[in-house]
Design an enzyme around this catalytic site. Sequence first.
Site, PDB file in Angstrom:
ATOM      1  CB  CYS A 154      -0.983  -0.001   1.165  1.00  0.00           C
ATOM      2  SG  CYS A 154      -0.255  -0.159   2.803  1.00  0.00           S
ATOM      3  CG  HIS A 167      -5.655  -0.704   1.628  1.00  0.00           C
ATOM      4  ND1 HIS A 167      -5.533   0.645   1.881  1.00  0.00           N
ATOM      5  CD2 HIS A 167      -4.628  -1.314   2.258  1.00  0.00           C
ATOM      6  CE1 HIS A 167      -4.480   0.844   2.665  1.00  0.00           C
ATOM      7  NE2 HIS A 167      -3.918  -0.320   2.907  1.00  0.00           N
ATOM      8  CG  ASP A 171      -8.345   2.515   0.587  1.00  0.00           C
ATOM      9  OD1 ASP A 171      -7.183   2.065   0.686  1.00  0.00           O
ATOM     10  OD2 ASP A 171      -9.295   2.085   1.253  1.00  0.00           O
TER      11      ASP A 171
END
Length: 384
Positions: free
Chosen positions: A81, A278, A276
């Site tokens: 990440c 993820h 994000d």
Amino acid sequence: MRRIQERVLGYKTNVSNSISDIWLLGVCYKICLEDPSQEAVHSNGYAAFSEDFSSRILMTYRKGFVSIGDSKYSSDVHWGCMLRSSQMLVAQALLVHRLGRSWRKPLHQPFDRDYIEILHMFGDSEDSPFSIHNLVKAGESYALAPGSWVGPYAMCRRWETLIRSKIEKEGLQDKSFPMAIYVVSGDEDGERGGAPVLCIEDASRNCSEFQKNQTEWSPILLLVPLVLGLDKVNPRYLPSLAATFTFPQSLGILGGRPGASTYLVGAQDDKVFYLDPHEVQQAVNISKDDLEADASSYHCNVIRQIPLESIDPSLAIGFYCRDKDDFDDFCSRASELAAESNGAPLFTVTQSRHSPKSSKSHEADFFDAADDAEGSAQDDWQLL
């Protein structure tokens, strides 16, 4: 009501209905309502913000790519990440450099060649210069292997290593990264503590080296890794962090919750907007000549925000300066921000490391205050 708003705008939202101004990577959006009974997402300002937000390039976990080096890793799920967040920040620098800050994602193909070439640079193979494969390889000198989580400081140094190795190998003929890079950290002697120091002479030297001494200045990417507390960000740094999104040179922040890096791109009130990384998606490698490519996986219509005070204290701020005038404007803004920080600057600006008072006039005002307050601030800093 929320579903109706999403259908009208075409964007999914996960934000409050505040009507305060939104700052997104140096651009201000006025969320003012003609009818007080309306909700904020109905205003033109919010629609413009949403279009801008969804035009930023999204990098996420990928699966199914060719294994990284000699490892068995064909996915970066659960460990990549920070690498993906950093790719987003660097992609934003390239977007601004090649297409301008006002660029927005086209609705239809064929796409801009510059845009497609940027996406190609971040493909998931060694053929793409800024792939996760090449970022992992750049970390070998720091004993960083695929599968290991990386912090913001090490991530900034990875980019420095990768870009400088490309410049040394290919010289000015390499157009993939058309700017110098400068990682701002602590004093060279490592003894003073306190805020990192952006040295104008160092920035100038980096530009000169990038240009092979052909010109004095070049576009430059500034990365400022910081540790602003122990378990959480010390509250006195929060106003300054939010203010960095107002800089025209802003590239956002590598940060997020502890152990879960995100790309912070804007602020409203006491919250920050983020992209994000993820989500897990299939690996994609876009040819730089494919103007009809499917680029949908590189953008996000879901607008998310978190409280600024909840982010991890270990982070890195990015800025892009197009030329010397832009850099001077950045230094002026950074100096003013430090002067208003009540003795807790994120970083300071000086002309020379050995004579901090010999800088330009816009830097001189705050150094005495910063030095006097250094003792009280030092316990919150990890010298980088």
